[in-house]
Write a protein that holds these residues in place. Sequence first.
Motif, PDB file in Angstrom:
ATOM      1  N   VAL A  26       0.816  -1.217   0.000  1.00 57.03           N
ATOM      2  CA  VAL A  26       0.000   0.000   0.000  1.00 57.03           C
ATOM      3  C   VAL A  26       0.851   1.269   0.000  1.00 57.03           C
ATOM      4  CG1 VAL A  26      -0.270   0.029   2.536  1.00 57.03           C
ATOM      5  CG2 VAL A  26      -1.980   1.152   1.064  1.00 57.03           C
ATOM      6  N   GLU A  27       1.958   1.283   0.740  1.00 56.40           N
ATOM      7  CA  GLU A  27       2.794   2.489   0.784  1.00 56.40           C
ATOM      8  C   GLU A  27       3.444   2.752  -0.573  1.00 56.40           C
ATOM      9  OE1 GLU A  27       6.295   4.612   3.485  1.00 56.40           O
ATOM     10  OE2 GLU A  27       5.624   2.563   3.943  1.00 56.40           O
ATOM     11  N   ALA A  28       3.958   1.702  -1.206  1.00 54.43           N
ATOM     12  CA  ALA A  28       4.572   1.863  -2.523  1.00 54.43           C
ATOM     13  C   ALA A  28       3.536   2.327  -3.542  1.00 54.43           C
ATOM     14  CB  ALA A  28       5.203   0.548  -2.965  1.00 54.43           C
ATOM     15  N   PHE A  29       2.326   1.809  -3.427  1.00 59.07           N
ATOM     16  CA  PHE A  29       1.247   2.199  -4.331  1.00 59.07           C
ATOM     17  C   PHE A  29       0.929   3.686  -4.192  1.00 59.07           C
ATOM     18  CE2 PHE A  29      -3.401   2.923  -4.573  1.00 59.07           C
ATOM     19  CZ  PHE A  29      -3.566   2.771  -5.946  1.00 59.07           C
ATOM     20  N   VAL A  30       0.732   4.144  -2.964  1.00 62.30           N
ATOM     21  CA  VAL A  30       0.396   5.551  -2.730  1.00 62.30           C
ATOM     22  C   VAL A  30       1.542   6.464  -3.154  1.00 62.30           C
ATOM     23  CG1 VAL A  30      -0.102   7.273  -0.941  1.00 62.30           C
ATOM     24  CG2 VAL A  30      -1.278   5.070  -0.913  1.00 62.30           C
ATOM     25  N   ASP A  31       2.773   6.090  -2.825  1.00 62.59           N
ATOM     26  CA  ASP A  31       3.924   6.912  -3.208  1.00 62.59           C
ATOM     27  C   ASP A  31       4.052   7.039  -4.724  1.00 62.59           C
ATOM     28  OD1 ASP A  31       4.700   7.525  -0.652  1.00 62.59           O
ATOM     29  OD2 ASP A  31       6.126   5.861  -0.480  1.00 62.59           O
ATOM     30  N   GLU A  32       3.558   6.055  -5.448  1.00 65.15           N
ATOM     31  CA  GLU A  32       3.607   6.105  -6.908  1.00 65.15           C
ATOM     32  C   GLU A  32       2.438   6.929  -7.465  1.00 65.15           C
ATOM     33  OE1 GLU A  32       4.059   2.885 -10.568  1.00 65.15           O
ATOM     34  OE2 GLU A  32       4.413   2.263  -8.481  1.00 65.15           O
ATOM     35  N   VAL A  33       1.313   6.890  -6.780  1.00 63.39           N
ATOM     36  CA  VAL A  33       0.119   7.604  -7.257  1.00 63.39           C
ATOM     37  C   VAL A  33       0.226   9.114  -7.012  1.00 63.39           C
ATOM     38  CG1 VAL A  33      -2.360   7.947  -6.853  1.00 63.39           C
ATOM     39  CG2 VAL A  33      -1.439   5.633  -7.046  1.00 63.39           C
ATOM     40  N   VAL A  34       0.758   9.510  -5.866  1.00 64.90           N
ATOM     41  CA  VAL A  34       0.747  10.917  -5.453  1.00 64.90           C
ATOM     42  C   VAL A  34       1.399  11.851  -6.467  1.00 64.90           C
ATOM     43  CG1 VAL A  34       1.596  12.552  -3.729  1.00 64.90           C
ATOM     44  CG2 VAL A  34       0.494  10.437  -2.996  1.00 64.90           C
ATOM     45  N   PRO A  35       2.631  11.609  -6.918  1.00 65.51           N
ATOM     46  CA  PRO A  35       3.216  12.546  -7.888  1.00 65.51           C
ATOM     47  C   PRO A  35       2.439  12.606  -9.203  1.00 65.51           C
ATOM     48  CG  PRO A  35       4.596  10.591  -7.617  1.00 65.51           C
ATOM     49  CD  PRO A  35       3.581  10.545  -6.541  1.00 65.51           C
ATOM     50  N   VAL A  36       1.803  11.508  -9.580  1.00 68.03           N
ATOM     51  CA  VAL A  36       0.983  11.509 -10.793  1.00 68.03           C
ATOM     52  C   VAL A  36      -0.206  12.456 -10.611  1.00 68.03           C
ATOM     53  CG1 VAL A  36      -0.495  10.116 -12.296  1.00 68.03           C
ATOM     54  CG2 VAL A  36       1.658   9.164 -11.430  1.00 68.03           C
ATOM     55  N   LEU A  37      -0.852  12.392  -9.463  1.00 65.12           N
ATOM     56  CA  LEU A  37      -2.009  13.247  -9.205  1.00 65.12           C
ATOM     57  C   LEU A  37      -1.607  14.716  -9.106  1.00 65.12           C
ATOM     58  CD1 LEU A  37      -4.004  11.127  -6.571  1.00 65.12           C
ATOM     59  CD2 LEU A  37      -4.396  11.307  -9.033  1.00 65.12           C
ATOM     60  N   ARG A  38      -0.478  14.981  -8.495  1.00 63.72           N
ATOM     61  CA  ARG A  38      -0.035  16.372  -8.324  1.00 63.72           C
ATOM     62  C   ARG A  38       0.235  17.045  -9.660  1.00 63.72           C
ATOM     63  NH1 ARG A  38       3.853  15.338  -3.019  1.00 63.72           N
ATOM     64  NH2 ARG A  38       2.197  15.688  -1.458  1.00 63.72           N
ATOM     65  N   ARG A  39       0.723  16.289 -10.620  1.00 60.06           N
ATOM     66  CA  ARG A  39       0.951  16.854 -11.953  1.00 60.06           C
ATOM     67  C   ARG A  39      -0.328  16.940 -12.772  1.00 60.06           C
ATOM     68  NH1 ARG A  39       5.354  13.165 -11.686  1.00 60.06           N
ATOM     69  NH2 ARG A  39       4.176  11.727 -13.014  1.00 60.06           N
ATOM     70  N   LEU A  40      -1.319  16.124 -12.417  1.00 64.26           N
ATOM     71  CA  LEU A  40      -2.489  15.960 -13.281  1.00 64.26           C
ATOM     72  C   LEU A  40      -3.634  16.911 -12.961  1.00 64.26           C
ATOM     73  CD1 LEU A  40      -3.655  14.172 -15.567  1.00 64.26           C
ATOM     74  CD2 LEU A  40      -4.531  12.644 -13.783  1.00 64.26           C
ATOM     75  N   VAL A  41      -3.980  17.054 -11.670  1.00 61.90           N
ATOM     76  CA  VAL A  41      -5.170  17.827 -11.276  1.00 61.90           C
ATOM     77  C   VAL A  41      -4.849  18.726 -10.077  1.00 61.90           C
ATOM     78  CG1 VAL A  41      -6.898  16.205 -12.149  1.00 61.90           C
ATOM     79  CG2 VAL A  41      -5.946  15.870  -9.872  1.00 61.90           C
ATOM     80  N   THR A  42      -5.721  19.705  -9.876  1.00 58.32           N
ATOM     81  CA  THR A  42      -5.523  20.630  -8.752  1.00 58.32           C
ATOM     82  C   THR A  42      -6.038  20.069  -7.437  1.00 58.32           C
ATOM     83  OG1 THR A  42      -7.616  21.693  -9.368  1.00 58.32           O
ATOM     84  CG2 THR A  42      -5.581  22.696 -10.198  1.00 58.32           C
ATOM     85  N   HIS A  43      -7.047  19.220  -7.503  1.00 54.08           N
ATOM     86  CA  HIS A  43      -7.644  18.644  -6.280  1.00 54.08           C
ATOM     87  C   HIS A  43      -7.779  17.137  -6.471  1.00 54.08           C
ATOM     88  CE1 HIS A  43      -8.607  22.764  -5.185  1.00 54.08           C
ATOM     89  NE2 HIS A  43      -9.257  22.906  -6.335  1.00 54.08           N
ATOM     90  N   TYR A  44      -7.497  16.394  -5.392  1.00 55.00           N
ATOM     91  CA  TYR A  44      -7.542  14.944  -5.512  1.00 55.00           C
ATOM     92  C   TYR A  44      -7.714  14.319  -4.135  1.00 55.00           C
ATOM     93  CZ  TYR A  44      -2.662  16.240  -4.710  1.00 55.00           C
ATOM     94  OH  TYR A  44      -1.525  16.840  -4.235  1.00 55.00           O
ATOM     95  N   GLU A  45      -8.139  13.079  -4.147  1.00 47.63           N
ATOM     96  CA  GLU A  45      -8.262  12.280  -2.924  1.00 47.63           C
ATOM     97  C   GLU A  45      -7.997  10.824  -3.282  1.00 47.63           C
ATOM     98  OE1 GLU A  45     -12.203  12.343  -1.343  1.00 47.63           O
ATOM     99  OE2 GLU A  45     -13.139  11.588  -3.186  1.00 47.63           O
ATOM    100  N   ILE A  46      -7.455  10.089  -2.321  1.00 43.78           N
ATOM    101  CA  ILE A  46      -7.232   8.656  -2.480  1.00 43.78           C
ATOM    102  C   ILE A  46      -8.042   7.946  -1.408  1.00 43.78           C
ATOM    103  CG2 ILE A  46      -5.545   6.782  -2.466  1.00 43.78           C
ATOM    104  CD1 ILE A  46      -3.397   8.786  -3.264  1.00 43.78           C
ATOM    105  N   ILE A  47      -8.975   7.112  -1.835  1.00 43.72           N
ATOM    106  CA  ILE A  47      -9.838   6.379  -0.907  1.00 43.72           C
ATOM    107  C   ILE A  47      -9.363   4.932  -0.853  1.00 43.72           C
ATOM    108  CG2 ILE A  47     -12.196   5.653  -0.390  1.00 43.72           C
ATOM    109  CD1 ILE A  47     -13.165   8.054  -2.041  1.00 43.72           C
TER     110      ILE A  47
END
Length: 320
Positions: A26-47
């Motif tokens: 789970v930690e590796a997954f989130v660490d990989e998702v976060v930079p993608v979201l930061r470049r992609l959209v202004t607002h985001y959430e991971i459920i």
Amino acid sequence: MTTPGAPAEALLSIVAPLEGDAHAIVEAFVDEVVPVLRRLVTHYEIILVDDGASESTSPAVRTLLARFDFIRYLRLSRRFGEETAIAAGLDLAIGDYVVVMLPNMDPPALIPDFFEAARGGADIVYGLRLHRKSEPAWYRLGTRVFYWYINSVVEAGIPEDSTQFRCMSRQVVNAITAIRDADRYLRLLTSYIGFSKAGLPYAPINRSGRANVRPRGEALNLARALVMDHTTHPLRFVSWLGVLVAAVAVVVAIAHTARDVPDGVSLWSSLQFLASTIVLAMIAEYVGGLARRQRDRPAYYVREEHTSSVLLREDRVNVL
């Protein structure tokens, strides 16, 4: 208007069910998702939806909650199954677009491709598995038979080799969450509701190192549920099969009675009894499914929830 290269003005929700030894990935997954979201959209959430994952998963997610304020953790009271866990995540998601993905097999690097395809006009963008190399031969054969039956005979419209990885517009998510069936199968519902769809082929990854294959019993039960929850075709088929066997048995009985040869009658009586038993078993399956869906009870129960859309820190703005 979005400046080229700038994050899109949108709220994107990521829904990811956690099961088994999810604490290891789970930690590796989130660490990989976060930079993608930061470049992609202004607002985001991971459920992150804990569907009866190992006891070590909750402490691992709490570590992530301490690092990030956009993660929401929903821990179900027990394992309800992947489909129900996804449905629970969709009930919580508040994004303009919602991406569903399985942490063990879906590559976060492809989130922008799904998101841009959805913004480009497709209400539902679903993943298509490019290969099934890690699956045994019997599993691949069973999958082919299932997709042939459910699409050619039942006409359910589930794309062959489609996965849970998909991006959906807010309208699609609203339509799905409005369906309050006890069993909500995402691939079936996204075909049923009738919005525009587009497929995106990709090669699944294997984050845990274990084969991404459903256990045999779980796969058979899922196939049965997908068919029987969509159509009564199997029931009609076995009913007419019973009628056909009974009609042939009558003809054979008359012929053998005229010739005074009773042995054949016993054989056809046995076949007729077998056909009747199959019909009764199929009826029992449908009646049992109907009784299950008529129960007035929630599809899942929540054991704990953190950083929800209701309980927010004062310094966080809830973007709708």
